[in-house]
Design a protein around this motif. Structure first.
Motif, short mmCIF file in Angstrom:
data_model
loop_
_atom_site.label_atom_id
_atom_site.label_comp_id
_atom_site.label_asym_id
_atom_site.label_seq_id
_atom_site.Cartn_x
_atom_site.Cartn_y
_atom_site.Cartn_z
N ALA A 170 -2.22 25.80 41.10
CA ALA A 170 -3.05 27.02 40.79
C ALA A 170 -4.45 27.02 41.59
N VAL A 171 -4.56 27.80 42.76
CA VAL A 171 -5.44 27.88 43.36
C VAL A 171 -5.61 29.17 44.10
N GLY A 172 -6.74 29.97 43.89
CA GLY A 172 -6.56 31.33 44.45
C GLY A 172 -7.93 31.93 44.14
N GLU A 173 -8.19 32.90 45.01
CA GLU A 173 -9.38 34.01 44.95
C GLU A 173 -9.08 35.24 45.58
N PRO A 174 -9.26 36.41 45.01
CA PRO A 174 -10.03 36.55 43.65
C PRO A 174 -9.09 36.14 42.29
N ASN A 306 1.07 23.70 52.41
CA ASN A 306 -0.22 24.47 53.04
C ASN A 306 0.08 25.68 52.21
N PHE A 307 -1.28 26.40 51.75
CA PHE A 307 -1.30 27.53 51.05
C PHE A 307 -2.30 28.72 51.74
N GLY A 308 -2.49 28.17 53.07
CA GLY A 308 -3.09 29.01 54.02
C GLY A 308 -4.63 29.09 53.95
N PHE A 309 -5.24 28.20 53.06
CA PHE A 309 -6.69 28.23 52.91
C PHE A 309 -7.16 26.78 52.56
N ALA A 310 -8.20 26.68 52.22
CA ALA A 310 -9.11 25.79 51.54
C ALA A 310 -9.84 26.64 50.31
N LEU A 311 -10.13 26.14 49.36
CA LEU A 311 -10.79 26.91 48.33
C LEU A 311 -11.88 26.11 47.60
N GLU A 312 -13.11 26.52 47.30
CA GLU A 312 -14.23 25.65 47.01
C GLU A 312 -14.20 25.35 45.42
N ASN A 313 -13.02 25.13 44.84
CA ASN A 313 -13.03 24.94 43.64
C ASN A 313 -14.16 24.09 43.01
N VAL A 334 -17.86 20.81 54.95
CA VAL A 334 -19.31 21.14 54.69
C VAL A 334 -19.08 22.85 54.08
N HIS A 335 -18.27 23.67 54.68
CA HIS A 335 -17.89 25.10 54.27
C HIS A 335 -17.63 25.01 52.47
N GLU A 336 -16.64 24.42 52.16
CA GLU A 336 -16.22 24.37 50.85
C GLU A 336 -17.37 23.88 50.24
N MET A 337 -18.02 22.47 50.47
CA MET A 337 -19.24 22.05 49.63
C MET A 337 -20.44 23.02 49.47
N ALA A 338 -20.81 23.91 50.58
CA ALA A 338 -21.88 24.61 50.55
C ALA A 338 -21.67 25.87 49.59
N HIS A 339 -20.24 26.24 49.37
CA HIS A 339 -19.79 27.07 48.44
C HIS A 339 -20.35 26.68 46.70
N GLN A 340 -20.47 25.26 46.56
CA GLN A 340 -21.10 24.98 45.51
C GLN A 340 -22.37 25.42 45.30
N ASN A 357 -21.69 34.64 49.43
CA ASN A 357 -20.74 33.28 49.37
C ASN A 357 -20.38 32.86 50.94
N GLU A 358 -19.67 33.64 51.56
CA GLU A 358 -19.07 33.46 52.79
C GLU A 358 -20.20 33.31 54.01
N GLY A 359 -20.98 34.11 53.86
CA GLY A 359 -22.23 34.23 55.09
C GLY A 359 -22.94 32.76 54.94
N LEU A 407 -11.98 41.68 51.81
CA LEU A 407 -12.65 40.57 51.23
C LEU A 407 -13.10 39.37 52.06
N PHE A 408 -11.98 38.95 52.75
CA PHE A 408 -12.17 37.84 53.36
C PHE A 408 -11.67 37.62 54.93
N THR A 409 -12.14 39.04 55.55
CA THR A 409 -12.18 39.17 56.85
C THR A 409 -13.05 38.37 57.68
N VAL A 412 -16.78 39.15 57.35
CA VAL A 412 -17.57 38.63 56.22
C VAL A 412 -18.15 37.35 56.30
N TYR A 413 -17.39 36.22 57.14
CA TYR A 413 -17.83 34.90 57.47
C TYR A 413 -18.72 34.78 58.64
N ASP A 414 -18.45 35.48 59.78
CA ASP A 414 -19.12 35.13 60.89
C ASP A 414 -20.35 36.42 60.94
N1 TRP Z 1 -13.29 31.31 49.63
C1 TRP Z 1 -12.14 30.63 50.52
C2 TRP Z 1 -13.15 29.77 51.57
O1 TRP Z 1 -13.43 30.49 52.36
C3 TRP Z 1 -11.24 31.54 51.06
C4 TRP Z 1 -10.40 32.14 50.10
C5 TRP Z 1 -10.00 33.51 50.11
C6 TRP Z 1 -9.12 31.63 49.46
N2 TRP Z 1 -9.09 33.51 49.21
C7 TRP Z 1 -8.51 32.54 49.09
C8 TRP Z 1 -8.70 30.15 49.32
C9 TRP Z 1 -7.02 32.16 48.41
C10 TRP Z 1 -7.55 30.05 48.69
C11 TRP Z 1 -6.83 31.05 47.96
O2 TRP Z 1 -13.20 28.59 51.64
#
Ligand code: TRP
Ligand code: ZN
Length: 484
Positions: A170-174, A306-313, A334-340, A357-359, A407-409, A412-414
């Motif tokens: 169970a991992v997801g955003e939003p 693979n669920f396609g991402f990493a998430l900063e849980n 680094v990316h996921e820990m910076a989200h902490q 968050n992403e910037g 939201l996650f285009t 938004v990150y770059d």
């Molecule tokens: N916030 C995550 C990241 O930048 C990316 C993300 C967006 C994500 N939606 C998601 C991760 C859904 C997992 C599931 O690292």
């Protein structure tokens, strides 16, 4: 604080037992009365079905705030069925004859303050009618018993839950919370968590924060996790399956707990371990940059699928194995820990604030790369700035309001990271660090918006930055190059 937390945990668990007994007693007491409706002139005062986020009108709810989740779920990989018994504790912010929680699984009983409550489902909403109205300011304790196969539930075309051969994640955003516990599912309402996960013996069950213990009985194991710092619902995670868990203490004394799916390909497994082993070092680097680490625990989880991402849980990011399929990858750590700091300690008030968050997470990757002796942040900025010409669609998205589907285009990150760097060029990089630190630590355990960020940046820099942020966040065009 540790003691208080433990006490609260015990308290809530005792209440669960008490409310179960009270519920049965009441149900029996009510039998002779049959279907007697609640008495008294109850003028309706209904909690809203959304918290008021225009991107996702149904997400979260109005009329109350949650303080604590005591989540209890059992997952059986053989049937993919999840059964839940969760207590949410909060406070009504208005008189409530009715209120909603977000839950896609089906409830079988609901109690409010120990009394059985009526309920029904509409889509993602669990609509609860307590026997007596809650007064404004009244404490509310809602216990929901529920079950379902999360894998089978698609809501609005979305199914964030995914199963693995030996479990589920169970991992997801939003969105994800509604697939495993009843909640006020929006980042604007953060709460502390106790999470109990029950699995067949021999499997592991992971979540955020500190592992309190594992209770084994009747061929089952209950893994008990606790998060004492407020957490947004999307940052709560659960992973069930066969994992190799590695616990210890980093060189700088931080307790860590990592977990690697046992079915990982050996090459991926090695690269993942080498990368995630550096989480402590990464955390120390980020703490030197953005101020002390906001939480007590660190770690990482690599799933089998693979669920396609990493998430900063919170405290423990979850990574798809794909991030490590071509060798070690420290940037993602680094990316996921910076989200902490950016996202988890200070959380978006509305989803349109996502660039905060992403910037900052992406900019933190730039800082790390520079510190490791690769490209400087200037060079990284220039690479994007020169690469995307005025006509490039990269510039079309106003990242301060990207829209719910974007939201996650990439921008938004770059463009988000570029905005942070350009701000440094504008006000000085020392001032940028101060702004970042204040932003996190002033709002830690809470939420913040873009408008509040701009106000802070103006105050700490002593500059008017309206035009700067209009260009970088709200225009669909390439902003002018910052002064050097
Ligand atoms: N916030 C995550 C990241 O930048 C990316 C993300 C967006 C994500 N939606 C998601 C991760 C859904 C997992 C599931 O690292
Ligand atoms: Zn991110």
């Amino acid at each position: 604080m540790g003691v208080t937390r433990a006490d609260e945990g015990t308290d809530v668990r005792m209440q669960k037992a008490v409310s179960a007994v009270a519920g049965v007693a009441l149900a029996l007491a009510m039998l002779p009365a049959g279907a007697a409706p609640p008495t008294g002139p109850e003028r309706p005062s209904v909690g809203s079905p959304g918290i008021g986020d225009p991107y996702f009108p149904q997400y979260g709810n109005g009329g109350y705030r949650i303080g604590h989740y005591d989540v209890g779920v059992a997952f059986d990989p053989a049937t993919e069925r999840l059964t839940g018994d969760t207590i949410v504790t909060g406070r009504a912010t208005q008189r409530l004859t009715r209120f909603n929680l977000d839950l896609v699984l089906r409830a079988s009983s609901v109690w409010v303050n120990g009394m059985p409550a009526r309920f029904r489902h509409t889509g993602r909403e669990l609509v609860v009618t307590p026997r007596t109205a809650l007064r404004e300011g009244q404490r509310m304790q809602v216990r929901v018993v529920y079950a379902g196969v999360p894998e089978d539930v698609t809501d609005d075309g979305i199914k964030p839950w995914f199963t693995t051969p030996d479990g589920a994640v169970a991992v997801g955003e939003p969105e994800i919370a509604a697939w495993w516990f009843p909640s006020n599912d929006h980042p604007a309402d953060k709460a502390t968590f106790d999470v109990d996960l029950t699995v067949p013996r021999g499997l592991q069950a992971l979540s955020n924060g500190r592992l309190v213990g594992v209770d084994r009985a009747d061929g089952q194991a209950t893994w008990r996790w606790t998060s004492g710092a407020p957490m947004a619902t999307y940052l709560a995670f659960a992973a069930f399956g066969r994992y190799d868990m590695v616990q210890g203490s980093t060189e700088s004394g931080r307790p860590f707990l990592n977990a690697f799916a046992k079915s990982l390909n050996p090459r991926v497994d090695r690269a993942a371990r080498v990368s995630i082993r550096r989480t402590g070092e990464v955390t120390d680097f980020l703490a030197r940059t953005w101020g002390r680490y906001p939480f007590q625990q660190i770690g990482g989880v690599v799933t089998s699928r693979n669920f396609g991402f990493a998430l900063e849980n919170q405290t423990r990011p979850v990574y798809s194995p794909a991030f490590f399929s071509s060798g070690r990858n420290t940037s993602i750590v680094v990316h996921e820990m910076a989200h902490q700091w950016f996202g988890n300690a200070v959380t978006v008030r509305r989803w349109k604030n996502i660039w905060l968050n992403e910037g900052f997470a992406t900019y933190s990757e730039w800082l790390w790369a520079q510190d490791q002796g690769f490209e400087t942040t200037d060079e990284q900025f220039d690479r994007f700035y020169d690469n995307f010409g005025t006509k490039d669609s990269f510039w079309n998205i106003p990242i301060g309001n990207p829209g719910p589907r974007r939201l996650f285009t990439g921008a938004v990150y770059d463009r988000g990271a570029m905005t942070v760097h350009a701000l440094g060029e504008e006000v000085g990089h020392e001032t940028l660090r101060r702004i970042g630190r204040h932003w996190v630590h002033r709002n830690a355990d809470g939420v913040g918006s873009t408008a509040e960020f701009i106000a802070l940046a103006e105050r700490l820099s002593g500059r008017r930055l309206g035009a700067f942020f209009r260009n970088w966040l709200f225009s669909g065009e390439k902003p002018p190059r910052p002064p050097t």
